[in-house]
Write an enzyme that holds these catalytic residues in place. Sequence first.
Site, short mmCIF file in Angstrom:
data_model
loop_
_atom_site.label_atom_id
_atom_site.label_comp_id
_atom_site.label_asym_id
_atom_site.label_seq_id
_atom_site.Cartn_x
_atom_site.Cartn_y
_atom_site.Cartn_z
N SER A 288 -1.58 -10.50 -8.83
CA SER A 288 -1.73 -9.53 -9.93
C SER A 288 -2.00 -10.15 -11.29
O SER A 288 -1.36 -9.80 -12.28
CB SER A 288 -0.52 -8.61 -10.01
OG SER A 288 -0.48 -7.85 -8.86
N HIS B 223 0.82 -1.22 0.00
CA HIS B 223 0.00 0.00 0.00
C HIS B 223 0.86 1.28 0.00
O HIS B 223 0.34 2.36 0.17
CB HIS B 223 -0.98 0.03 1.19
CG HIS B 223 -2.09 -0.96 1.06
ND1 HIS B 223 -3.29 -0.67 0.46
CD2 HIS B 223 -2.19 -2.27 1.44
CE1 HIS B 223 -4.08 -1.74 0.47
NE2 HIS B 223 -3.42 -2.72 1.06
N ASP C 297 2.69 2.03 -2.70
CA ASP C 297 2.88 2.47 -4.09
C ASP C 297 2.03 3.67 -4.45
O ASP C 297 2.49 4.61 -5.09
CB ASP C 297 2.70 1.31 -5.08
CG ASP C 297 1.33 0.66 -5.06
OD1 ASP C 297 0.57 0.86 -4.08
OD2 ASP C 297 1.02 -0.07 -6.02
N ASP D 108 2.23 -3.22 -9.65
CA ASP D 108 1.88 -4.50 -10.28
C ASP D 108 2.26 -4.51 -11.75
O ASP D 108 2.87 -5.45 -12.26
CB ASP D 108 0.38 -4.78 -10.13
CG ASP D 108 -0.04 -4.92 -8.68
OD1 ASP D 108 0.85 -4.93 -7.80
OD2 ASP D 108 -1.25 -5.02 -8.41
#
Length: 382
Positions: free
Chosen positions: A127, A36, A38, A173
Amino acid sequence: MNKKLLKEVKNSFKHTFKTKPLMVFSPGRINLIGEHTDYNDGFVFPAAINKGIALAIQKTKKNVSTVYALNKEETYEFSLQSVAPLQNGGWRNYILGVVSEIQKREIELSNFNIVFAGNIPSGAGLSSSAALENSVVYGLNKLFKLGISKEEMILISQKAEHNYAGVKCGIMDQYASMFGVKNSALLLDCRTVKSKLYKLNFNDYKLLLINTNVKHDLSESAYNDRREVCEKVSKKLNVKALRDATIQDLNTIKADITEEDYQKALYIIEENQRVTSFSKAIKADDIQELGALLYQSHNGLSTQFKVSCKELDFLVDKTKNNSNILGARMMGGGFGGCTINLILKSEIKSFKKEIAKAFKKEFGTNCSIYNVKLSNGTQKIK
């Protein structure tokens, strides 16, 4: 990369469309640490893995484009003249989103056919959506010689996720899936979108993923909610993103925000620090420190950022008294998916049996366990 998967996709395409396709493989990813962070312009430590999406693509003279999802045995036809998000569109929206984002750049596409399939477990937090988006944009770029750089491709994939899937994800991702390097992880600065390559050698230890096989309904709304909290606190601190804030800065507004929001922001600041510490520990070959940082990350995600769930916490707690495991944490957006574990290679077999049994006893359902290898990013397959 799974040769059997590639062969199945290629054969399905030839059988369905009676022509030879261009083949693309796009991997899923794991994230060693930095969850979290990014979308807070922070630091993350992802790596591409040997599970992913195999995609076959070729031009067509028909006046529609056709996509066949081999795993689901679902076909979707659409016109390039009227691309729009579908309600409950699932996988279709990732493909439509990529097409739409390319068109927004005033690049003209002709019709095409696609067959794709993947071996990324659904809902595992590995992802699969980024792998699918990247495979489509990469395939279209190669097929039509669009001249889009890899850096631009990942932005197209990210915008597809934002505008068509409704998930305001960061860039990690898509980046890891596109730029991954075999046996390596990428220390990625999500503001500059530049990374530093770290060759990984865990010596006698190995990464093991345990999938809870649960996906709690909260996940997407909670993800967007956490993002809003981070943006709100950044605004209050008068900084661009929480990446720019220190704990001292945060303490100056502690009285003006709720304890819950304080803890969430604190987690992000501390997690960014952990990513930096993790990279230093890799350089120093300090494997004990790597494990300790994984546990700290999970504790922050569970107790401060509150994106864990009882199944994830159970799996992490079960490793804490096991001297063969140096560290574990939940991975991904949260509320289900996988834990990542750093475990002694020689003990994997016995641990798999033990944890599977304990999980089944606790929840009445099975967890799934995967070994993963770190692989190269999105590529054309000869």
